[in-house]
Enzyme design. Sequence first.
Site, PDB file in Angstrom:
ATOM      1  N   ASP A  37       0.832  -1.325  -0.130  1.00 16.20           N
ATOM      2  CA  ASP A  37      -0.188  -0.033  -0.169  1.00 16.20           C
ATOM      3  C   ASP A  37       0.879   1.181  -0.126  1.00 16.20           C
ATOM      4  O   ASP A  37       0.705   2.144   0.700  1.00 16.20           O
ATOM      5  CB  ASP A  37      -0.841  -0.107   1.196  1.00 16.20           C
ATOM      6  CG  ASP A  37      -2.011   0.866   0.984  1.00 16.20           C
ATOM      7  OD1 ASP A  37      -2.353   1.426  -0.077  1.00 16.20           O
ATOM      8  OD2 ASP A  37      -2.816   1.080   2.152  1.00 16.20           O
ATOM      9  N   ILE A  38       1.819   1.318  -0.977  1.00 21.03           N
ATOM     10  CA  ILE A  38       2.684   2.504  -1.058  1.00 21.03           C
ATOM     11  C   ILE A  38       1.918   3.616  -1.715  1.00 21.03           C
ATOM     12  O   ILE A  38       1.430   3.346  -2.917  1.00 21.03           O
ATOM     13  CB  ILE A  38       4.088   2.124  -1.773  1.00 21.03           C
ATOM     14  CG1 ILE A  38       4.708   0.819  -1.194  1.00 21.03           C
ATOM     15  CG2 ILE A  38       4.939   3.198  -2.040  1.00 21.03           C
ATOM     16  CD1 ILE A  38       5.268   1.117   0.056  1.00 21.03           C
TER      17      ILE A  38
END
Length: 184
Positions: free
Chosen positions: A58-59
């Site tokens: 979840d960058i």
Amino acid sequence: VGEDHGVRYIVFEFIEGTNVRDLVYTHGPMPIGEAISYTMQIAGALTHAWEREVVHRDIKPSNILITPDGQAKLVDMGLARLEYLGQGDHDETATGVTLGTFDYISPEQARNPRDADIRSDIYSLGCTLFFMLSGRPPFIEGTVVQKLLAHQSDAIPDVRDFRPDVPDELASVLARMLAKRPED
């Protein structure tokens, strides 16, 4: 990282700072050197995670905090997973559920979150760098489904269309980070 009475947990330091999304929305696209510095710092944090077989998954700009002294800190390990768990019973990702933020999700993660590996984090970091440089994610038009399809098949816009001062070498690195196929 630990476990207490069968419950796994991750504890992070308290970080004073502002997330990259808010910085860009407030001040506009970042200076090139600043965007590269933050990207390199987050790449270092991801290397630390990957060496421990953890994939973040979840960058995105809102998961990167910039401290008052200019340090970039990666936060929110809520979707992280241990890579060695693979498809086994301990993987708590539900089949058929797309995890991640659609503006920054890798093509393989959109298809199946269990396929996300370190290369998926690189793709999402590339989308985040694109945002830092241009003030927008690579694909802004359409519904969630249209964005997911764009990540799958549409050519990534050239960041220099939005930011002509980006050097060719940086645009080339960014294009490689945003390759559609993980092996590329």
